[in-house]
Design an enzyme around this catalytic site. Structure first.
Site, short mmCIF file in Angstrom:
data_model
loop_
_atom_site.label_atom_id
_atom_site.label_comp_id
_atom_site.label_asym_id
_atom_site.label_seq_id
_atom_site.Cartn_x
_atom_site.Cartn_y
_atom_site.Cartn_z
N SER A 79 -1.36 37.72 -22.59
CA SER A 79 -2.40 37.95 -23.60
C SER A 79 -2.03 37.26 -24.90
O SER A 79 -0.85 37.15 -25.23
CB SER A 79 -2.58 39.45 -23.84
OG SER A 79 -3.42 39.69 -24.96
N TYR A 121 0.99 47.32 -26.06
CA TYR A 121 0.34 46.32 -25.20
C TYR A 121 0.89 44.92 -25.49
O TYR A 121 1.20 44.15 -24.57
CB TYR A 121 -1.17 46.36 -25.45
CG TYR A 121 -1.97 45.37 -24.65
CD1 TYR A 121 -2.23 45.58 -23.30
CD2 TYR A 121 -2.48 44.23 -25.25
CE1 TYR A 121 -2.98 44.67 -22.56
CE2 TYR A 121 -3.24 43.31 -24.53
CZ TYR A 121 -3.48 43.53 -23.19
OH TYR A 121 -4.22 42.62 -22.46
#
Length: 695
Positions: A457, A470
């Site tokens: 990501s 995350y």
């Protein structure tokens, strides 16, 4: 007993040749990337018992230059110098010269030219000492006449022929000879699933591809069996003249005749008509030519993926029940893959389970005529990862690609982030990627091929507020993928990361659905379907790239990388202070120029070079002690006697492929500083003492 070394002996022409020569009484050293599976196939085809000493396996990857001398020395130690070397292993690529990327050219030349050159150099001293032997180079019609849409392959085979011709002049005085076999069309997998196609079949060359494809199908239908080639090779290994050129197959013979006796322009038109290529000017565009210069890397075309299929391949997609994972699974199945649809069926926060989520996607694939099986195991445990891989192997017998897509999501301020939430996020994203990729890596290594696509990501690369857990998990995924890429390279395994932007389940269950999209224009353009082409390409045989990261969103695809700036080098012998850092901060923080390291070794080498480490080794090499602790590993491995010293005192060379491949530019002293090298000071000194005894 006569010994023949055949590269690429696990399939196709190499396998047929190995079987034929074995039956004629030769001892066959079968060189291949995946020895266990290849030897089993060879013994079965030859009807040989498992303990037959006339079939010897040799692990060899011609694209890994550092491993070749080590493999050659292992062969010399086991059976001595070969009577014949057959350079058969090769790879091909389809696509116009304009559309075939530089990475494909590099891969073809590494395997088709540089590999044979390095292997021959390693074995020639022993063959010269014996005073007899033969080098057989397997060439192609593309070397006789450059063939359209396989220009890279034609160029590599043409270069192989020129090298073989020059070699014949050099080694003939020692009693050695060269044979060149120009092969025609044979029914092997280099014509089909093993050849990546880089052509944009809907682009400017589309009509040309259409004609060539039709002509190619007709040629394949008439292709000769590999056994015919094997019989011709059996004659070539007995050649006694300094150089002999043979054509194998009627099409190769016809082309060789034309190349010698027919004017070049006539040959051009004959090939054009035979391959159904449009005449000169037919494809000329009425619109003005583009005024911008093409970039060095071939751009992705939205149509190029139509040439990529996954027939007879098996793909695992985790988190495949909904969102992006479901789109991936459906597309892989549409392209012919057997798909393991893995999904625990939990919420986006990681709670609950619902087996029907994966089952519904499997039903959808099967209704469309595809192959799929559901997996309800969790990636967040070692047992779950093993079970997912086991599902693929038990149902479909192999594993070609893994898409690590499963994940959870949740937003919380950093100061309010709990330890449990931190651990849960890393467990699913980072631990889960490890638990799945490790057993998958073992399966791929055994078969000599595999592709990993890890879902990372931009949050992990650049940061994202309220997503510390995350972002950390995704940053760790980059590191995991980097090491899988490095260690997998010598086994035909590629690993890359995708950084997706898609208005999918992760967004709709956390940010909001249609109402959020109405208020946030960016959500309106990140159609999740636009991520799929990047993932499909990275998972395919057409992808020769590894150790890369790619962002995909809204139809924009871009490489994401970590660069290393040139920085500031403090004067030698000084002790820099914090004030020095402040004074030179502009240089330290500068981003130009920069490099993109392929491993930590690149940075070590850069620092060492700027500090002048190892520069004394060149002067030492010209004196009475050619090697020292400051000699580069590559120079040692390229020297037969020095290489033998390394093999005797450092047997780890046989298993430390990635480390040694990265470390050829390092000195022995520098390598000994890496714990993974297992070269303590005592062993280093023993090696150096023996190296310095060489005259």
């Amino acid at each position: 007993m006569r010994t023949v070394l055949i590269t690429g002996a696990s399939r196709g022409l190499g396998l047929a040749s190995a079987v034929h020569l074995y039956r004629q009484g030769w001892r066959v050293v079968a060189a291949m990337r995946s020895v266990d599976a290849g030897l089993e196939r060879l013994r079965a085809a030859a009807g040989a018992p498992a303990d037959d000493p006339r079939i010897v396996g040799m692990k060899l990857d011609l694209a890994d230059a550092a491993s070749i001398p080590v493999a050659a020395q292992a062969m010399l130690d086991a059976v001595g110098a070969p009577d014949v070397i057959v350079h058969n292993a090769g790879v091909a690529a389809a696509g116009s010269a304009e559309e075939t990327p530089e990475s494909a050219w590099q891969q073809l030349f590494a395997t088709n030219l540089f590999g044979p050159v390095t292997l021959t150099r390693a074995l020639l001293p022993a063959m010269r000492a014996r005073g007899s032997g033969r080098i057989v180079a397997i060439s192609s019609m593309g070397a006789v006449r450059g063939m359209p849409v396989i220009s890279a392959y034609s160029a590599s085979k043409g270069a192989l022929e020129r090298w073989a011709e020059a070699l014949s002049q050099e080694i003939a005085p020692f009693g050695l000879g060269v044979s060149i076999l120009v092969t025609g069309t044979f029914n092997t997998d280099i014509l089909t699933e093993q050849t990546p196609d880089y052509g944009d079949h809907h682009g400017p060359y589309g009509r040309m591809y259409e004609g060539i494809h039709a002509a190619g199908k007709a040629a394949v239908a008439k292709a000769s069996p590999p056994e015919k080639f094997a019989r011709a090779l059996a004659q070539a290994v007995l050649d006694r003249k300094p150089i002999v050129r043979r054509t194998v197959g009627p099409d190769a013979g016809a082309l060789a005749f034309m190349a010698r006796w027919v004017p070049g322009l006539w040959v051009h038109h004959i090939v054009r008509m035979a391959m159904k290529i449009p005449g000169m000017g037919v494809l000329r565009s009425p619109s003005p030519a583009p005024t911008t210069v093409a970039t060095a890397a071939a751009p992705l075309s939205p149509h190029q993926t139509t040439a990529i299929d996954f027939k007879d391949q098996v793909v695992i997609v985790t988190g495949a029940g909904r969102g992006l994972g479901r789109l991936y699974a459906l597309e892989f199945a549409r392209r012919g893959a057997a798909v393991v649809v893995n999904d625990l069926g939990g919420s986006m926060g990681g709670d609950g389970a619902d087996g029907s989520v994966a089952d519904q996607v499997v039903d959808e694939i099967r209704r469309a005529g595809g192959k799929a099986v559901a997996s309800h195991d969790s990636v967040a445990t070692p047992e779950g990862g093993e079970a997912i891989v086991r599902t693929a192997l038990e149902h479909f017998g192999r594993l070609d690609a893994v898409i690590s897509n499963a994940g959870i999501f949740g937003s919380v301020d950093f100061e309010r982030l709990s330890a449990d939430a931190w651990r849960r996020m890393l467990n699913v994203h980072l631990d889960g990627s490890f638990y799945l990729s490790q057993p998958a890596f073992r399966a791929m290594k055994a078969q000599g091929y595999g592709r990993f696509v890890f879902t990372a990501s931009s949050a992990g690369m650049f940061g994202q507020p309220q997503e510390a857990h995350y972002a950390a998990a995704k940053a760790g995924t980059f590191g995991l993928a980097n090491v899988v890429a490095i260690e997998g390279e010598e086994h035909g395994i590629k690993a890359n990361c995708v950084l997706p932007f898609g208005f999918s389940r992760m967004v709709t269950e956390t940010v909001g659905g249609d109402e959020a999209a109405a208020q946030i224009p960016f959500l309106q353009i990140i159609d999740p379907r636009l991520v799929v082409p990047m993932v499909v390409f990275l998972a395919s045989r057409a992808c020769a790239l590894s150790h890369h990261n790619y962002s995909a969103g809204a139809g924009r695809y871009a490489r994401v990388f970590a660069g290393l700036g040139e920085g500031w080098l403090a004067p030698a012998g000084t002790e820099p202070t914090a004030e020095d850092i402040a004074a030179n901060l502009a240089k330290i923080s500068g981003t130009q120029p920069f490099t993109v390291p392929t491993s930590i070794v690149d940075e070590v080498m850069q620092i060492s070079a700027r500090r002048g480490l190892g520069q004394d080794s060149a002067s030492e090499a010209s004196g009475t002690t050619p090697f020292s602790a400051d000699s580069k590993l590559g120079d040692i491995l390229d020297h037969p006697e020095a290489k033998a010293v390394m093999a005797r005192h450092y047997p780890e060379m046989a298993t430390a492929g990635p480390l040694l491949r990265m470390g050829r530019g390092l000195t022995l002293r520098q390598i000994s500083g890496f714990p993974q090298a297992r070269m303590p000071a005592e062993r280093l000194q023993t090696i150096v003492d023996d190296l310095q005894r060489l005259s």
